[in-house]
Every structure is written in C-alpha cells, then in structure tokens.
Design a protein around this motif. Structure first.
Motif, PDB file in Angstrom:
ATOM      1  N   MET A   1     108.652  74.923  60.846  1.00 30.74           N
ATOM      2  CA  MET A   1     107.948  73.641  60.629  1.00 30.74           C
ATOM      3  C   MET A   1     107.936  72.935  61.790  1.00 30.74           C
ATOM      4  N   LEU A   2     108.883  72.863  62.648  1.00 24.55           N
ATOM      5  CA  LEU A   2     109.116  72.059  63.720  1.00 24.55           C
ATOM      6  C   LEU A   2     108.314  72.639  64.873  1.00 24.55           C
ATOM      7  N   ALA A   3     108.252  73.833  64.765  1.00 19.34           N
ATOM      8  CA  ALA A   3     107.202  74.467  65.910  1.00 19.34           C
ATOM      9  C   ALA A   3     105.802  74.071  65.695  1.00 19.34           C
ATOM     10  N   ARG A   4     105.337  74.045  64.421  1.00 21.04           N
ATOM     11  CA  ARG A   4     103.944  73.461  63.992  1.00 21.04           C
ATOM     12  C   ARG A   4     103.578  72.197  64.427  1.00 21.04           C
ATOM     13  N   VAL A   5     104.770  71.388  64.014  1.00 21.52           N
ATOM     14  CA  VAL A   5     104.477  69.868  64.113  1.00 21.52           C
ATOM     15  C   VAL A   5     104.480  69.555  65.528  1.00 21.52           C
TER      16      VAL A   5
ATOM     17  N   ILE B   1     104.019  86.860  48.896  1.00 21.53           N
ATOM     18  CA  ILE B   1     103.237  85.761  48.075  1.00 21.53           C
ATOM     19  C   ILE B   1     102.747  84.906  49.066  1.00 21.53           C
ATOM     20  N   SER B   2     103.762  84.457  49.897  1.00 21.74           N
ATOM     21  CA  SER B   2     103.336  82.992  50.526  1.00 21.74           C
ATOM     22  C   SER B   2     102.500  83.674  51.879  1.00 21.74           C
ATOM     23  N   PHE B   3     102.660  84.953  52.303  1.00 24.78           N
ATOM     24  CA  PHE B   3     102.087  85.398  53.401  1.00 24.78           C
ATOM     25  C   PHE B   3     100.519  85.637  53.021  1.00 24.78           C
ATOM     26  N   VAL B   4     100.491  86.172  51.670  1.00 27.21           N
ATOM     27  CA  VAL B   4      99.035  86.412  51.279  1.00 27.21           C
ATOM     28  C   VAL B   4      98.098  85.271  51.060  1.00 27.21           C
ATOM     29  N   LEU B   5      98.950  84.373  50.563  1.00 28.63           N
ATOM     30  CA  LEU B   5      98.258  82.830  50.463  1.00 28.63           C
ATOM     31  C   LEU B   5      97.761  82.389  51.769  1.00 28.63           C
ATOM     32  N   ILE B   6      98.771  82.373  52.630  1.00 27.01           N
ATOM     33  CA  ILE B   6      98.249  82.146  54.069  1.00 27.01           C
ATOM     34  C   ILE B   6      97.072  82.756  54.635  1.00 27.01           C
ATOM     35  N   LEU B   7      97.107  84.036  54.367  1.00 25.81           N
ATOM     36  CA  LEU B   7      95.825  84.830  54.860  1.00 25.81           C
ATOM     37  C   LEU B   7      94.474  84.453  54.218  1.00 25.81           C
ATOM     38  N   ILE B   8      94.732  84.041  52.796  1.00 22.62           N
ATOM     39  CA  ILE B   8      93.606  83.534  51.979  1.00 22.62           C
ATOM     40  C   ILE B   8      93.154  82.528  52.715  1.00 22.62           C
ATOM     41  N   ILE B   9      94.065  81.397  52.916  1.00 26.96           N
ATOM     42  CA  ILE B   9      93.366  80.175  53.641  1.00 26.96           C
ATOM     43  C   ILE B   9      92.849  80.437  54.850  1.00 26.96           C
TER      44      ILE B   9
ATOM     45  N   ILE C   1      99.867  82.951  62.352  1.00 28.58           N
ATOM     46  CA  ILE C   1      99.762  83.232  60.749  1.00 28.58           C
ATOM     47  C   ILE C   1     101.346  83.469  60.403  1.00 28.58           C
ATOM     48  N   CYS C   2     101.985  84.219  61.012  1.00 29.20           N
ATOM     49  CA  CYS C   2     103.546  84.467  60.959  1.00 29.20           C
ATOM     50  C   CYS C   2     104.278  82.841  60.823  1.00 29.20           C
ATOM     51  N   VAL C   3     103.918  82.051  61.754  1.00 29.76           N
ATOM     52  CA  VAL C   3     104.704  80.779  61.653  1.00 29.76           C
ATOM     53  C   VAL C   3     104.375  79.864  60.540  1.00 29.76           C
ATOM     54  N   GLU C   4     103.141  80.092  59.931  1.00 28.98           N
ATOM     55  CA  GLU C   4     102.845  79.347  58.894  1.00 28.98           C
ATOM     56  C   GLU C   4     103.249  79.935  57.830  1.00 28.98           C
ATOM     57  N   SER C   5     103.088  81.267  57.776  1.00 34.42           N
ATOM     58  CA  SER C   5     103.733  81.727  56.383  1.00 34.42           C
ATOM     59  C   SER C   5     105.179  81.620  56.282  1.00 34.42           C
TER      60      SER C   5
END
Lengths: 293, 69
Positions: free
Chosen positions: A157-161, B51-59, A112-116
């Motif tokens: 981004m790179l880690a995710r890809v 904001i982006s953290f919360v959006l990712i959590l929602i997704i 989740i951290c990487v994505e955000s």
C-alpha cells in the motif's frame, strides 16, 4: 432571444441536470450522515464512562473493572515497530517504481504483484507471519512478529501511494533541477520528495490508521494475551493490541462488564485513529498556510 | 463476525453462513500443527491470495482494452 430557445429537448436536459445535482448532493450527505452516525454511536457509548485509570489498569480475566493499559501500550508499540520497518522500505520502493524502473514486462509484472498484495485480505499476512515466526523461527507469538507482519501488510500500500505521489510531480520541476546540473539522486532528494511529501504523508497516515485498527494479523502473530506488565519493551513478549482486545472481550471473555469494556475500548480506538490522522496532517496544514502567506 | 459463523451454504439472504477469512481467524488457534485441518486453513488463505490476484489481472485486462480503444 439570440438563437437560444427553450425546446423540449433542452428543457429535458435541464430537468435531468437538476435531478442529477440533487441526487449527487443527497448521496454525499448520506455518506457524511453515515460516518457521523457511526462516530456518534461509538463515542457516545464509550466516552462518558471513560476514566483515566481505565487507560492504565491491567485487563482482568474474571473480576469486573479491568482496564486496557498494557493493551493500549502494545498497540502503539507494534504500530511504531511496523512503521519503522515499512516506511523506509515502502517509500524507497515507491520512488524506485516511479523514477528508476524501466518500462518493461518485468516492471509490469512487479506492479501487478504489488497491487494484488495490497488487496489481499490481512489474514493471509497473518498466516504468513505465523508460519515465519511461530513455526520457522519458533519464537512463538511475539510483539516483534506482530510488528513485522503488520509492516509486510502495509508495504504494498505504502509503495503504491508513494509511486502515485512521485509520478504526480510535474516533469518541468525535475527538468529545472537537471538544468542546474543536479544529479538524479539530488533532484529526487531536494525537489521531488518535498513536492510529493503531502501525498506521501497522507498515505503513511492512512496506513498507520489501518495498522492501528488491524486485528486479524495481530491475533495470529502477537497473540491474545499480554505479558502482564505495563511498559513492557521486550520484543519477544506476547503483545495483544487494543483492536484484538476489543474482539476478544466482545466474543470470548467471561467478565461481567465485557460490554462496557468493549464500548470504552471502541471509543478509545476511534479516538486514537482520529488523533493519529490529526497529528500527521496538522504540520502539513501549518506548512501550507505558511507557504500561502 | 456478524455473519454468524455457521458452516452451511446459505439458502437465503437471512441465513447465517461463514466466509473464508473469519473461518481462518476462528479456527487457526485451536488446530494441531501437523494436521490436515491446519493445512486446509493454509489452503484457504492461498485461495484468498489467488482470488485477489485473478481480480487484479481482470482489472488490468479491462484497463488495457480501454487504453487501446
């Protein structure tokens, strides 16, 4: 008629099918047209008046006729530094996430951290770079700071890809490697990574294009000026990049030919991004062809 | 940059206003280091992160519901 007659229901379904086909084709063509229109406007404004000395000359503050020499060089230099830092770490982290990481709550939180992080606006990374380099280390606005901040921006981004690419490698290939008595690292190095390479290279190429066109991070970490020398390899001199120069010329500069400089810079920027994409993909395409034969 | 950079709540779609990101870029270069203004800009960046953290959590939550069903 073998039991299939055209009822009202099937007729309607067919009509809808046709409509949907036309609709999707139109949307696809629309997107293509938009891209080509964008490319055409930018390139047609900039390319015709582009001369070689524009690419090599110093930018001017007051007189017309300034070039983009050091700025263009800084763009490549910062891109190179950021890739040098982000590619090994990013690919390593991606492989860890796909191959080694246990499936527990901690890994989930990490993901989740990487994505955000990969969806955070780039300006946030710019502020981070500013806080680290300019305020904590006190070295001011430098090329090194810009490169490292760009690397931080690109890492998630790179880690995710890489993770997605490694996950997409079929398990059978891996098991075949284990059956031959290979160790885990050997399988990853000799089997998994070569298979996942095309997707990883595509990711690197996307990231490189994004880094080359990035302006917000560079403004805050590498500054709005150059050291005034061509070929300045000093890591601690300020390094304005082409995208930043474009923004600066368009919004703050007072030279009278700012408009032309902006047009030409935009054309060079687009052209270089296209070139980077082509350069990364051409070897892959060649390899695919050789394998296909 | 196209939005106009005017600090106001837009009353219509054709009124200029400004967004968090461009405001940070515009103003960070001319604030003093230890001023409230500087800290508020950093707060704006933190808001963006949140904001982006919360959006990712929602997704994530939406995705989990889909998988369970």
């Amino acid at each position: 008629m073998n039991g299939f007659t055209r009822t009202r229901h099937t007729a309607r379904a067919q009509r809808r099918n046709k409509l949907a086909t036309i609709g999707f084709y139109t949307l696809g063509v629309l997107v293509m047209l938009l891209i080509f229109w964008l490319l055409f406007t930018i390139l047609s404004k900039g390319l015709p008046s582009l001369r070689l000395d524009f690419l090599l000359k110093q930018p001017e503050e007051i007189d017309p006729g300034g070039g983009i020499g050091p700025v263009l060089f800084n763009s490549f230099y910062i891109l190179f530094i950021s890739l040098l830092i982000s590619v090994p770490i990013g690919i390593g982290a991606g492989i860890y996430m796909a191959e080694y990481a246990p499936d527990n709550a901690f890994t989930g939180a990490l993901r989740i951290c990487v994505e955000s992080l990969s969806s955070v606006p780039s300006i946030v990374f710019g502020l981070l770079g500013l806080a680290i380099f300019a305020e904590y280390f006190g070295v001011g606005l430098t090329i090194l700071g810009g490169g490292v901040s760009l690397a931080l921006l690109n890492l998630p981004m790179l880690a995710r890809v890489t993770e997605e690419a490694v996950r997409a490698v079929p398990g059978e290939i891996r098991e075949a490697g284990y059956a031959l008595g290979m160790t885990k690292f050997h399988v990853i190095r000799k089997v998994v990574v070569p298979v996942a390479l095309p997707a990883i290279v595509t990711g690197v190429c996307l990231v490189a294009g994004r880094a080359f066109g990035e302006s917000a991070v560079i403004i805050l970490t590498a500054g709005l000026s150059t050291s005034g020398e061509m070929w300045d390899f000093n890591l601690f001199s300020p390094g304005e990049t082409l995208a930043v120069h474009l923004w600066y010329v368009q919004s703050e500069a007072i030279v009278e030919d700012a408009r032309q400089i902006a047009d030409k810079s935009a054309a060079v920027l687009v052209f270089v991004v296209l070139l980077i994409n082509f350069m990364f993909r051409f070897p892959l395409w060649l390899g695919n062809r050789r394998r296909g034969r | 940059m196209v939005i106009g950079n005017t600090p106001q709540l837009a009353k219509s779609l054709f009124a200029p206003t400004s967004v968090l990101t461009s405001n940070i870029v515009m103003q960070i270069s001319n604030v003093e280091f230890d001023s409230t203004w500087n800290y508020s800009l950093h707060m704006m960046a933190f808001l963006l992160l949140l904001i982006s953290f919360v959006l990712i959590l929602i997704i994530r939550l939406l995705g989990r519901k889909r998988r369970d069903a």
